[in-house]
Design an enzyme around this catalytic site. Sequence first.
Site, PDB file in Angstrom:
ATOM      1  CG  PHE A 126      14.769  34.443  27.537  1.00 34.32           C
ATOM      2  CD1 PHE A 126      14.502  34.101  26.539  1.00 34.32           C
ATOM      3  CD2 PHE A 126      15.886  35.015  28.065  1.00 34.32           C
ATOM      4  CE1 PHE A 126      15.671  33.724  25.621  1.00 34.32           C
ATOM      5  CE2 PHE A 126      17.191  34.645  27.071  1.00 34.32           C
ATOM      6  CZ  PHE A 126      17.225  34.074  26.051  1.00 34.32           C
ATOM      7  CG  ASP A 195      12.160  40.605  29.617  1.00 37.24           C
ATOM      8  OD1 ASP A 195      12.252  41.418  28.681  1.00 37.24           O
ATOM      9  OD2 ASP A 195      12.742  39.824  30.077  1.00 37.24           O
ATOM     10  CE1 TYR A 220      19.459  40.271  21.296  1.00 34.37           C
ATOM     11  CE2 TYR A 220      20.791  41.626  22.539  1.00 34.37           C
ATOM     12  CZ  TYR A 220      20.183  40.304  22.608  1.00 34.37           C
ATOM     13  OH  TYR A 220      20.099  39.470  23.366  1.00 34.37           O
ATOM     14  CE  LYS A 221      15.204  39.070  22.101  1.00 36.95           C
ATOM     15  NZ  LYS A 221      16.173  39.448  22.962  1.00 36.95           N
ATOM     16  NE  ARG A 369      11.762  32.707  18.859  1.00 33.29           N
ATOM     17  CZ  ARG A 369      12.386  33.616  19.485  1.00 33.29           C
ATOM     18  NH1 ARG A 369      11.625  33.975  20.901  1.00 33.29           N
ATOM     19  NH2 ARG A 369      13.479  34.254  19.454  1.00 33.29           N
TER      20      ARG A 369
END
Length: 410
Positions: A126, A195, A220-221, A369
């Site tokens: 990322f 990560d 928050y995912k 995605r």
Amino acid sequence: MTLNRAQCEALDRDDPLRPCRDRFLLPPGVLYLDGNSLGALPRGVAERVGATVAQEWGQGLIRSWNSAGWYASPQRAGAKTARLIGAAGHEVTVTDAISINLFKLLVAACRMRPDRKVIVAEAGNFPSDLYVVDSVARLMGCSVRRVAAGQVAAAVDGDTAVATLSEVNFKSAERQDMAAVTAAVHAEGALILWDLAHSSGAVDVQLNRAGADFAIGCGYKFLNGGPGAPGHLFVAERHLTAVDQPLTGWFGHADPFAFTEEFARAEGIRRMLCSTPPMLSMAGYEAALDAYDGVVMAAVEAKARAMGDLLIALFDQRLAPLGCRLESPRDGARRGSHVSIGHDQGYAVMQALIARGVIGDFRAPDVMRFGLTPLYLGYADVFDAVAAVEDVIVRRIYEAPEFQQRHAVT
């Protein structure tokens, strides 16, 4: 054999996680496949945040730091998170954003290996991670060695202070073997920082079993803590005494309310804190974790893998002939909890899907995605999502001007 919806409905009836769907408030008419970017709203979270505002803040005022347990919230939420990532409760805290936690841990790792001046980082990770890595390298007088995720272990040598990579890649969903990579990095005397942004709450992470040194994760995912929810970080127990993180704010002080001008580092995982916890976000995140009560992460991973296998089988039958490309591994053991599909008009296709209530997301230059969140999605949902993609492409709905217009957030 051609797959049909009735077969998917039968899988849903036999799904042991199916009752978990009722733990979420899902909008009618929406098929949500973007939990890998922002998780859905669990039941009870709005009420918990409302109570924090109305009662704890509104009535308790500053007393709530003590009476409502605000002060201890980072450790309390950390202990609840630890169960989901294979760590002990005292090794995890909930604090700050994921990029800030990455910065803190990278600097700490470099300080633990002062004679080594290389940071090995995953190329294709990322981008925010890479920005932070480059900044830490400048700060610490290190160089950065970027290699593909599968080459990180081989790229580590006696000059390496720390290696950092994602367990699950944000775009392709390719999953790394945490135990094998960690062992290889340790064999060269370096530290490793994982990560877990696309792992926590989605796959069966086992930090301690793998021997990991440090990890960061997103709230928050898949953990459904709400937009901008605080992240979590892990420090292995063996490092808790030595870890020296750079953001020496007052909540990481051994006695913050003594108000001494000299910093004295707190014991244990509290030393990884910096500033005052954002209590509205903390309350929402902690309440959201209740959606995982009684849930075993091995079962979550098994369902995510099965849904991914189903999506790929449907892709082969219905989307590959339309010019779509599979951008995720076929092997479920090497894949996280989302599947990425490439198309030359991927952005416009996704916008057309969102307009009809099938919500995924897009990553440049051409990747769609689809997040497969096992607690609130089922196999029939996967079937319906693929059917919607097929329809948008076959009927060229994506060519409408409104779907060609780029928004700020994709």
